[in-house]
Design an enzyme around this catalytic site. Structure first.
Site, short mmCIF file in Angstrom:
data_model
loop_
_atom_site.label_atom_id
_atom_site.label_comp_id
_atom_site.label_asym_id
_atom_site.label_seq_id
_atom_site.Cartn_x
_atom_site.Cartn_y
_atom_site.Cartn_z
N HIS A 187 23.73 4.74 -21.60
CA HIS A 187 23.50 4.07 -20.32
C HIS A 187 24.70 3.21 -19.96
CE1 HIS A 187 18.84 4.38 -20.66
NE2 HIS A 187 19.39 5.47 -20.15
N GLU A 216 15.88 8.77 -23.21
CA GLU A 216 14.80 8.09 -22.49
C GLU A 216 14.28 9.00 -21.39
OE1 GLU A 216 16.05 3.79 -21.79
OE2 GLU A 216 14.44 3.84 -23.30
N HIS A 263 18.22 -3.77 -30.44
CA HIS A 263 17.55 -2.72 -29.67
C HIS A 263 18.46 -1.54 -29.40
CE1 HIS A 263 14.32 -5.56 -29.13
NE2 HIS A 263 15.13 -6.41 -28.54
N THR A 315 14.69 -0.10 -18.60
CA THR A 315 13.74 0.56 -19.52
C THR A 315 13.31 -0.36 -20.65
OG1 THR A 315 15.45 1.47 -20.96
CG2 THR A 315 14.83 2.79 -19.02
N THR A 316 13.72 -1.61 -20.58
CA THR A 316 13.33 -2.61 -21.59
C THR A 316 12.84 -3.86 -20.86
OG1 THR A 316 15.61 -3.44 -21.61
CG2 THR A 316 15.02 -1.83 -23.30
N HIS A 351 25.46 1.29 -23.53
CA HIS A 351 24.72 1.27 -24.79
C HIS A 351 24.06 2.62 -25.01
CE1 HIS A 351 21.80 -0.01 -21.70
NE2 HIS A 351 20.98 0.78 -22.38
N HIS A 407 20.65 4.93 -26.60
CA HIS A 407 19.28 5.14 -27.10
C HIS A 407 19.33 6.44 -27.92
CE1 HIS A 407 17.58 2.21 -24.16
NE2 HIS A 407 18.65 2.58 -23.46
O1 1SD Z 1 17.86 -1.40 -22.64
C1 1SD Z 1 18.82 -2.03 -21.86
C2 1SD Z 1 18.90 -3.47 -22.30
O2 1SD Z 1 19.31 -3.55 -23.65
C3 1SD Z 1 19.86 -4.18 -21.48
O3 1SD Z 1 21.12 -3.60 -21.71
C4 1SD Z 1 19.42 -3.99 -20.06
C5 1SD Z 1 20.33 -4.72 -19.16
O4 1SD Z 1 20.19 -6.08 -19.42
O5 1SD Z 1 19.40 -2.63 -19.70
C6 1SD Z 1 18.46 -1.94 -20.40
S1 1SD Z 1 18.46 -0.29 -19.77
O6 1SD Z 1 17.49 -0.20 -18.67
O7 1SD Z 1 19.80 0.06 -19.35
N1 1SD Z 1 17.97 0.67 -20.90
ZN ZN Z 2 19.33 1.77 -21.78
#
Ligand code: 1SD
Ligand code: ZN
Length: 268
Positions: free
Chosen positions: A124, A111, A68, A210-211, A99, A101
């Site tokens: 993020h 996002e 992802h 957001t996931t 990470h 996006h």
């Molecule tokens: O999309 C991430 C997801 O991959 C994971 O890192 C999660 C934390 O467990 O965070 C979301 S996010 O809300 O930071 N996009």
């Molecule tokens: Zn994220």
């Protein structure tokens, strides 16, 4: 089943995430469109206070592709990062991972949007409240998480430290292809200079992951100032494989309604 979600409307695309993860249909979801003219000031908010165990602002970690998003998980034994201040007051949060996006094309990818405009990418930095034992324990708690969002824009110049991460990504092309430790440490404070500025302007509101599972546990802090990414760095991110087997890109969730939540800006 929880792992079969994605960004395309094939199996469990964003509008169907609620079928697999009921919380995704909640009223306080992320991301949102940041309508700058509606952002209010809150006199109890301050500048962000990040502290790095390593004085050079560097971190070490392992890079993975979870199908992802490319993710760097911190090795806290080599130095942690804590976040307080801003909208968080005295409560301290510990960096777990960061990470990215990003879009398949550079006109989309972030996002959060700002007055309806997308950036090419959004980084993020996921922190958990140290009142809890671990990220896993904190993730579902209403005061459990804070995520700093940093926009990436093309055409701002060359970010050498992003290049190091981008080049390392070729080692984790496939999901669950194991992890890779980028050589040396990643100077996070150099990668995102606003993380060490006491004056970095930001927007903040209460939202969600957001996931899936979309826990409404996140105090979002979205930095106003973007950092730079080059087209070739984005191309490297897009060369990763997604869970679906397709190229990993457009891994952003569409924006959600504020539903009465307050959006703040700092400074006023
Ligand atoms: O999309 C991430 C997801 O991959 C994971 O890192 C999660 C934390 O467990 O965070 C979301 S996010 O809300 O930071 N996009
Ligand atoms: Zn994220």
């Amino acid at each position: 089943e929880g792992s079969r979600w994605g960004y395309k409307q094939t199996v469990y695309g964003p509008t169907d995430w609620g079928l697999a993860a009921p919380l995704c249909t909640g009223q306080f979801q992320s991301p949102i469109d940041i309508i700058t003219s509606s952002a209010q000031t809150n006199s109890s908010h301050n500048g962000l206070a990040l502290t790095f165990d390593n004085t050079d602002g560097a971190i070490s970690g392992s890079l993975t592709n979870n199908g992802h998003a490319p993710t760097v998980t911190l090795d806290k034994t080599k130095g942690g990062v804590t976040l307080a201040g801003g909208p968080l007051g005295q409560t301290t949060f510990s960096l777990e991972q960061f990470h990215f996006h990003f879009g398949c094309e550079s006109n989309v990818g972030s996002e959060h949007t700002v007055d309806g405009n997308s950036y090419a990418s959004e980084m993020h930095l996921v922190f958990y409240n140290t009142l809890y034992e671990s990220f896993q324990e904190a993730a579902s708690k209403s005061d459990g998480l804070s995520v700093i969002g940093v926009f990436l824009q093309v055409n701002g110049g060359f970010n050498e430290w992003l290049e190091n991460i981008a080049l390392s990504l070729t080692n984790v092309k496939f999901p669950s292809g194991g992890s890779y430790s980028p050589g040396g440490s990643i100077p996070l404070a150099t990668l995102v200079p606003d993380l060490v500025s006491k004056n970095a302007p930001y927007y903040t509101y209460k939202g969600s992951l957001t996931t899936p599972p979309c826990y409404e546990s996140v105090q979002w802090i979205v930095l106003k100032n973007p950092i730079s990414v080059t087209k070739s760095q984005l191309e490297i991110m897009r060369s990763l494989s997604a869970t679906s087997g397709n190229s990993l890109c457009n891994n952003f969730r569409p924006v959600n309604a504020l539903n009465g939540r307050k959006l703040y800006k700092w400074p006023g």
